[in-house]
Design a protein around this motif. Structure first.
Motif, PDB file in Angstrom:
ATOM      1  N   ASN A  48    -109.663 -32.858 -40.187  1.00 47.05           N
ATOM      2  CA  ASN A  48    -108.203 -32.857 -40.280  1.00 47.05           C
ATOM      3  C   ASN A  48    -107.792 -32.849 -41.745  1.00 47.05           C
ATOM      4  N   GLU A  49    -106.557 -32.478 -41.997  1.00 47.55           N
ATOM      5  CA  GLU A  49    -106.027 -32.514 -43.354  1.00 47.55           C
ATOM      6  C   GLU A  49    -105.068 -33.697 -43.476  1.00 47.55           C
ATOM      7  N   TYR A  50    -105.475 -34.669 -44.278  1.00 45.70           N
ATOM      8  CA  TYR A  50    -104.653 -35.860 -44.488  1.00 45.70           C
ATOM      9  C   TYR A  50    -104.120 -35.884 -45.914  1.00 45.70           C
ATOM     10  N   ASP A  51    -102.840 -36.238 -46.050  1.00 48.08           N
ATOM     11  CA  ASP A  51    -102.285 -36.438 -47.389  1.00 48.08           C
ATOM     12  C   ASP A  51    -102.830 -37.723 -47.995  1.00 48.08           C
ATOM     13  N   VAL A  52    -102.971 -38.742 -47.155  1.00 49.20           N
ATOM     14  CA  VAL A  52    -103.377 -40.069 -47.632  1.00 49.20           C
ATOM     15  C   VAL A  52    -104.387 -40.681 -46.665  1.00 49.20           C
ATOM     16  N   VAL A  53    -105.400 -41.347 -47.235  1.00 45.35           N
ATOM     17  CA  VAL A  53    -106.333 -42.153 -46.452  1.00 45.35           C
ATOM     18  C   VAL A  53    -106.250 -43.584 -46.974  1.00 45.35           C
ATOM     19  N   ILE A  54    -105.904 -44.521 -46.092  1.00 44.77           N
ATOM     20  CA  ILE A  54    -105.895 -45.944 -46.441  1.00 44.77           C
ATOM     21  C   ILE A  54    -107.155 -46.544 -45.845  1.00 44.77           C
ATOM     22  N   LEU A  55    -107.966 -47.161 -46.688  1.00 50.94           N
ATOM     23  CA  LEU A  55    -109.355 -47.414 -46.323  1.00 50.94           C
ATOM     24  C   LEU A  55    -109.780 -48.854 -46.619  1.00 50.94           C
ATOM     25  N   ASP A  56    -110.255 -49.534 -45.583  1.00 51.04           N
ATOM     26  CA  ASP A  56    -110.886 -50.836 -45.777  1.00 51.04           C
ATOM     27  C   ASP A  56    -112.325 -50.611 -46.251  1.00 51.04           C
ATOM     28  N   ILE A  57    -112.943 -51.640 -46.816  1.00 52.82           N
ATOM     29  CA  ILE A  57    -114.336 -51.513 -47.263  1.00 52.82           C
ATOM     30  C   ILE A  57    -115.304 -51.957 -46.184  1.00 52.82           C
ATOM     31  N   MET A  58    -115.096 -53.157 -45.659  1.00 51.27           N
ATOM     32  CA  MET A  58    -116.025 -53.721 -44.672  1.00 51.27           C
ATOM     33  C   MET A  58    -115.681 -53.198 -43.282  1.00 51.27           C
ATOM     34  N   LEU A  59    -116.472 -52.217 -42.831  1.00 51.16           N
ATOM     35  CA  LEU A  59    -116.217 -51.536 -41.567  1.00 51.16           C
ATOM     36  C   LEU A  59    -117.502 -51.418 -40.754  1.00 51.16           C
ATOM     37  N   PRO A  60    -117.389 -51.314 -39.439  1.00 50.77           N
ATOM     38  CA  PRO A  60    -118.568 -50.992 -38.638  1.00 50.77           C
ATOM     39  C   PRO A  60    -119.090 -49.601 -39.008  1.00 50.77           C
ATOM     40  N   GLY A  61    -120.387 -49.416 -38.980  1.00 49.78           N
ATOM     41  CA  GLY A  61    -120.964 -48.115 -39.331  1.00 49.78           C
ATOM     42  C   GLY A  61    -121.025 -47.968 -40.839  1.00 49.78           C
ATOM     43  N   LEU A  62    -120.354 -46.975 -41.379  1.00 52.41           N
ATOM     44  CA  LEU A  62    -120.311 -46.761 -42.828  1.00 52.41           C
ATOM     45  C   LEU A  62    -119.253 -47.647 -43.460  1.00 52.41           C
ATOM     46  N   ASP A  63    -119.541 -48.134 -44.679  1.00 52.42           N
ATOM     47  CA  ASP A  63    -118.513 -48.905 -45.366  1.00 52.42           C
ATOM     48  C   ASP A  63    -117.578 -47.969 -46.137  1.00 52.42           C
ATOM     49  N   GLY A  64    -116.527 -48.549 -46.685  1.00 53.34           N
ATOM     50  CA  GLY A  64    -115.511 -47.746 -47.357  1.00 53.34           C
ATOM     51  C   GLY A  64    -116.021 -46.987 -48.558  1.00 53.34           C
ATOM     52  N   TYR A  65    -116.975 -47.567 -49.293  1.00 50.90           N
ATOM     53  CA  TYR A  65    -117.531 -46.888 -50.458  1.00 50.90           C
ATOM     54  C   TYR A  65    -118.229 -45.592 -50.052  1.00 50.90           C
ATOM     55  N   GLU A  66    -119.023 -45.673 -48.983  1.00 51.47           N
ATOM     56  CA  GLU A  66    -119.742 -44.484 -48.519  1.00 51.47           C
ATOM     57  C   GLU A  66    -118.774 -43.424 -48.005  1.00 51.47           C
ATOM     58  N   ILE A  67    -117.724 -43.861 -47.349  1.00 51.22           N
ATOM     59  CA  ILE A  67    -116.714 -42.909 -46.864  1.00 51.22           C
ATOM     60  C   ILE A  67    -116.083 -42.174 -48.044  1.00 51.22           C
ATOM     61  N   CYS A  68    -115.776 -42.905 -49.103  1.00 51.64           N
ATOM     62  CA  CYS A  68    -115.217 -42.285 -50.322  1.00 51.64           C
ATOM     63  C   CYS A  68    -116.176 -41.234 -50.877  1.00 51.64           C
ATOM     64  N   LYS A  69    -117.422 -41.616 -51.024  1.00 47.25           N
ATOM     65  CA  LYS A  69    -118.410 -40.706 -51.608  1.00 47.25           C
ATOM     66  C   LYS A  69    -118.573 -39.444 -50.779  1.00 47.25           C
ATOM     67  N   ILE A  70    -118.666 -39.602 -49.467  1.00 42.23           N
ATOM     68  CA  ILE A  70    -118.823 -38.438 -48.587  1.00 42.23           C
ATOM     69  C   ILE A  70    -117.593 -37.540 -48.669  1.00 42.23           C
ATOM     70  N   THR A  71    -116.419 -38.161 -48.682  1.00 44.01           N
ATOM     71  CA  THR A  71    -115.165 -37.389 -48.752  1.00 44.01           C
ATOM     72  C   THR A  71    -115.115 -36.544 -50.017  1.00 44.01           C
ATOM     73  N   ARG A  72    -115.472 -37.125 -51.144  1.00 37.40           N
ATOM     74  CA  ARG A  72    -115.414 -36.387 -52.403  1.00 37.40           C
ATOM     75  C   ARG A  72    -116.532 -35.352 -52.509  1.00 37.40           C
ATOM     76  N   LYS A  73    -117.696 -35.637 -51.956  1.00 38.46           N
ATOM     77  CA  LYS A  73    -118.781 -34.657 -51.976  1.00 38.46           C
ATOM     78  C   LYS A  73    -118.409 -33.405 -51.181  1.00 38.46           C
ATOM     79  N   ARG A  74    -117.567 -33.575 -50.198  1.00 41.99           N
ATOM     80  CA  ARG A  74    -117.118 -32.443 -49.376  1.00 41.99           C
ATOM     81  C   ARG A  74    -115.860 -31.795 -49.963  1.00 41.99           C
ATOM     82  N   ASN A  75    -115.509 -32.183 -51.171  1.00 43.61           N
ATOM     83  CA  ASN A  75    -114.363 -31.604 -51.897  1.00 43.61           C
ATOM     84  C   ASN A  75    -113.049 -31.751 -51.138  1.00 43.61           C
ATOM     85  N   ILE A  76    -112.907 -32.868 -50.464  1.00 42.11           N
ATOM     86  CA  ILE A  76    -111.658 -33.176 -49.774  1.00 42.11           C
ATOM     87  C   ILE A  76    -110.768 -33.957 -50.736  1.00 42.11           C
ATOM     88  N   ALA A  77    -109.569 -33.457 -50.954  1.00 44.36           N
ATOM     89  CA  ALA A  77    -108.719 -33.980 -52.034  1.00 44.36           C
ATOM     90  C   ALA A  77    -107.674 -34.985 -51.564  1.00 44.36           C
TER      91      ALA A  77
END
Length: 229
Positions: free
Chosen positions: A43-72
């Protein structure tokens, strides 16, 4: 504006979702890191509001994956982990901002809007814009209504530009004061109402249909048609 809210605390998530929905955001809500990555990727999101401590992947990993995929998408981390080291880690992972819990919703909203405005200006989205018979050229500082050139003061110009960027959206006096004057709105001042009237006299007064509307009890809106005036 479309927002993805990634938060596993149901109470906090409901509070944020209700506040953003009231401000005309379209909110998708998830509570799992892997589901968040799937949503962001598809999906195309203008904003992602993100907690760090999450089930599965944590917020840091989500950030890294998002930027590696060139999602702005704008990423704002909202976490109980408020130490400086955690904030640095989040920003280095690709987040645009980091807020600590507990937080004030007004501050969260102000930061979201600030990042959105900055991103729009960086992309040059509003160098020239047109709505109905209103034309605004930011680069040349030219405003026209139905082909007629209109002269505005710098403050009036900024106010019109903010209304135009948020067209067909109700804006409270607080939002307008923060965006245009960079001040905290006080009920003891009528500066927003005064400048709205200045703008109406130049933008609407001599034209058949009005663009600037008062939404009773809520604020103002720039729109071609509305049920209120």
């Amino acid at each position: 504006m479309k927002c993805l809210l990634v938060e596993d605390d149901a109470r906090v998530a409901s509070f944020i979702e209700e506040g953003l929905t009231d401000k005309s955001f379209q909110v998708d809500r998830v509570a799992d890191g892997y589901e968040a990555v799937s949503k962001i990727s598809n999906n195309e999101y203008d904003v992602v509001i993100l907690d760090i401590m999450l089930p599965g992947l944590d917020g840091y990993e989500i950030c890294k994956i998002t930027r590696k995929r060139n999602i702005a998408s704008i990423i704002i981390i909202l976490s109980a982990l408020g130490d400086p080291e955690e904030k640095v880690k989040g920003l280095e992972a690709g987040a645009d901002d980091f807020m600590s819990k507990p937080f004030h919703f007004k501050e969260l909203l102000a930061r979201i809007n600030a990042h959105i405005r900055r991103k729009q200006l960086e992309q040059g989205i509003f160098e020239a814009d047109k709505y109905a018979d209103l034309e605004v050229n930011v680069e040349q500082n030219i405003i026209k209504r139905a082909g007629k050139e209109i002269t505005l003061t710098p403050r009036e110009f900024n106010l019109l530009l903010y209304l135009l960027r948020n067209r067909e959206k109700v804006l409270s006096r607080v939002e307008i004061a923060q965006a245009v004057w960079d001040i905290h709105f006080s009920s003891n001042t009528n500066v927003v109402d005064v400048y709205i009237n200045y703008l109406r006299n130049k933008i609407d007064k001599d034209f058949a249909f009005k663009l600037i509307h008062t939404i009773k009890g809520r604020g103002y809106m720039l729109a071609q048609k509305t049920n209120e005036s």
